[in-house]
Design an enzyme around this catalytic site. Structure first.
Site, PDB file in Angstrom:
ATOM      1  N   GLU A   1      -4.572 -75.905 -39.344  1.00 22.24           N
ATOM      2  CA  GLU A   1      -3.502 -75.754 -38.351  1.00 22.24           C
ATOM      3  C   GLU A   1      -3.126 -74.289 -38.074  1.00 22.24           C
ATOM      4  OE1 GLU A   1      -1.044 -79.865 -39.225  1.00 22.24           O
ATOM      5  OE2 GLU A   1      -0.675 -78.182 -40.562  1.00 22.24           O
TER       6      GLU A   1
HETATM    7  C1  TNX Z   1      -0.456 -81.800 -42.080  1.00 17.83           C
HETATM    8  S1  TNX Z   1      -2.938 -82.058 -43.484  1.00 17.83           S
HETATM    9  C2  TNX Z   1      -0.594 -80.660 -42.848  1.00 17.83           C
HETATM   10  C3  TNX Z   1       0.514 -80.231 -43.681  1.00 17.83           C
HETATM   11  C4  TNX Z   1       1.703 -81.123 -43.557  1.00 17.83           C
HETATM   12  C5  TNX Z   1       1.257 -82.562 -43.502  1.00 17.83           C
HETATM   13  C6  TNX Z   1       2.383 -83.535 -43.487  1.00 17.83           C
HETATM   14  C7  TNX Z   1      -2.880 -80.566 -43.464  1.00 17.83           C
HETATM   15  C8  TNX Z   1      -4.075 -79.894 -43.911  1.00 17.83           C
HETATM   16  N1  TNX Z   1      -1.773 -79.969 -43.001  1.00 17.83           N
HETATM   17  O1  TNX Z   1       0.861 -78.894 -43.371  1.00 17.83           O
HETATM   18  O2  TNX Z   1       2.528 -80.910 -44.653  1.00 17.83           O
HETATM   19  O3  TNX Z   1       0.479 -82.727 -42.354  1.00 17.83           O
HETATM   20  O4  TNX Z   1       1.918 -84.846 -43.608  1.00 17.83           O
END
Ligand code: TNX
Length: 493
Positions: free
Chosen positions: A296
């Site tokens: 992300e």
């Molecule tokens: C996605 S999954 C994220 C996290 C969040 C989570 C909450 C991933 C690699 N990144 O930053 O905490 O969703 O479910």
């Protein structure tokens, strides 16, 4: 209620009921030598409180732990007869896994910390067992909410019971930097001062962290530290203006948005910083892996992301560690050989996520599967859940978290390309051990079974699993571990 063969989680590869039972008495001892001794001592500690019996550990005893060659990797053989118990494996870690099976053959009251009144017997049985995957992981996010050493140790005990052997600690994120870095002290002076919601915060000193790693090792659990870069870095950016391209620090962050922060990719200082962090972290890490996140990074331009990832991964490799990254890291085609990708898309793969994950395979690496719609323990169970999130295709029921297979998600992928699987517990909405356990249990037992037990020839059916989950519920009750009483399970009360 008596415990009979057939209630162990994860389901052993083979388990045959014998005749009669082994009765534990005040003279029952545990026999072990060499590398078996720490496991014997652990087993003694496990059995003493509820039984009130001494379980001496030494050269004699009816419970024999043996280290001997000849078992499948990570596997063990457990034979219970009326006259004794013999547990044998190639190494201490596998012996420890077998000890978890033996534990579940005892009455649930064994899990109590105070002396209990029960018939301490083990039904005769022959168990031959070994794991499907070497990496059986649980991830804990200590960045969104900070959890103290005692809580992390308790979670380690919780997962070890289910033969989970990796604890992935998500140590840094926008809301907090939780590991002291001597060369960059403001990371924790500023970056650890708060957490989601604004009250609390905290971090692990090097000694704290060593304490966690050593405790995990005593449970044959390997700690995988994660420093999430280049996104999810607001806490670092808030601590050091020089990590920002405009030289100005943002305020600390206490919300739960994702995807808004990025290290400054063009600045050499960024790589000096990262190398310093990894230098100290590698020294604290006996295990082979360091996780560098990579998820992300929504504000990092693509070319910058690729530049950063190849440099950051090379830095980790230069410290002798194998890189793990979230599947987005697979956008890079210049990963060190053997880099592990962690897949967090859904069980029905989204095209870009699948391509990024397969890129690790093409580069000679393997995958850890953590599909968010089934293995994210922070998802709500259903509409009644007060804790948790719903972004991963809505709520995740207990049957949802059981009825999937990690080798059936990506095209052309078989067990050989999978290092293992992981259950992730993100903590935007979770602040206490009770919160953690109520979200983890019982779904983490579903994931643990998929990680350990042989791949079934037909799709997993929750109806077959539910009675064993009900049996586990009795153990959790005795242990004081709160869990969600999923309506799909006939709990024993
Ligand atoms: C996605 S999954 C994220 C996290 C969040 C989570 C909450 C991933 C690699 N990144 O930053 O905490 O969703 O479910």
């Amino acid at each position: 209620m008596p415990t009979v063969p057939g209630t162990v989680i994860p389901d052993p590869v083979s388990q045959v009921a014998g005749q009669g039972e082994f009765v534990i008495t005040p003279t029952t001892g545990i026999r072990a030598t060499g590398d078996g001794l720490p496991v014997a001592n652990y087993l003694g500690e496990l059995l003493r409180p509820a039984t009130g019996l001494p379980f001496p550990v030494g050269d004699t005893g009816d419970i024999t732990l043996v280290i001997e060659a000849g078992h499948p990797a990570g596997g063990y053989d457990l034979v219970v007869t009326t006259t004794g118990i013999r547990l044998a494996a190639d190494d201490a870690a596998a012996l420890f896994a077998g000890a978890q099976t033996l534990r579940q053959l005892l009455p649930p009251a064994i899990e109590g910390r105070a002396q209990a009144d029960a018939e301490w017997v083990v039904a005769a049985t022959v168990i031959h067992d070994y794991p499907r995957f070497a990496y059986r992981g649980a991830m804990l996010d200590v960045a969104r909410h900070f959890f103290d050493i005692a809580t992390v140790k308790r979670y380690i005990d919780d997962i070890a019971m289910l033969k989970i052997n990796v604890l992935h600690l998500h140590l840094t994120d926008d809301q907090g930097w939780r590991i002291a870095i001597d060369r960059w002290p403001k990371l924790t002076e500023i970056g650890a001062a708060t957490q989601v919601g604004g009250t609390g915060g905290g971090f692990y000193s090097h000694d704290d962290y060593r304490d966690i790693v050593a405790y995990a090792a005593s449970r044959y659990v390997t700690v995988v530290p994660e420093i999430d870069v280049p996104g999810h870095t607001n806490a670092a950016l808030a601590s050091y203006p020089e990590l920002n391209c405009d030289g100005r620090s943002p305020a600390v962050y206490e919300g739960i948005e994702v995807g808004f922060s990025s290290l400054c990719i063009g600045a050499e200082r960024t790589y000096e910083f990262f190398d310093d962090v990894i230098t100290e972290l590698a020294e604290l890490t006996p295990g082979p892996w360091i996780h560098i996140g990579g998820d992300e990074s929504l504000t990092t331009p693509e070319a910058d992301f690729l530049t950063f990832v190849s440099r950051a991964a090379a830095i980790v490799a230069s410290h002798g560690k194998t890189v793990i990254g979230w599947h987005e890291l697979g956008r890079s085609t210049r990963l060190p050989a053997g880099t592990i990708g962690e897949y967090w898309s859904f069980t029905t793969a989204q095209a870009d996520a699948a391509a990024h994950a397969l890129s690790f395979i093409q580069q000679g690496g393997r995958l850890v599967m953590a599909p968010a719609d089934v293995a994210y323990l922070d998802m709500k169970y259903d509409d009644s859940s007060t804790l948790g999130l719903t972004w991963a295709d809505g709520a995740t029921s207990v049957p949802d978290s059981y009825q999937w297979d990690p080798a059936a998600i990506l095209p052309g992928i078989d067990d050989d390309q999978l290092l293992g699987i992981e259950a992730a517990l993100w903590t935007e909405t979770l602040a206490t051990i009770a919160d953690l356990e109520s979200m983890a249990f019982p779904r983490i037992a579903c994931v643990a079974e998929i990680a350990w037990s042989a791949r079934p020839s037909v799709p997993r059916n929750f109806a077959d699993f539910a009675p064993r989950l009900a049996a586990l519920g009795l153990r959790l009750d005795a242990a004081g571990i709160g869990y969600y009483r999923a309506p799909e399970v006939a709990w024993h009360h």
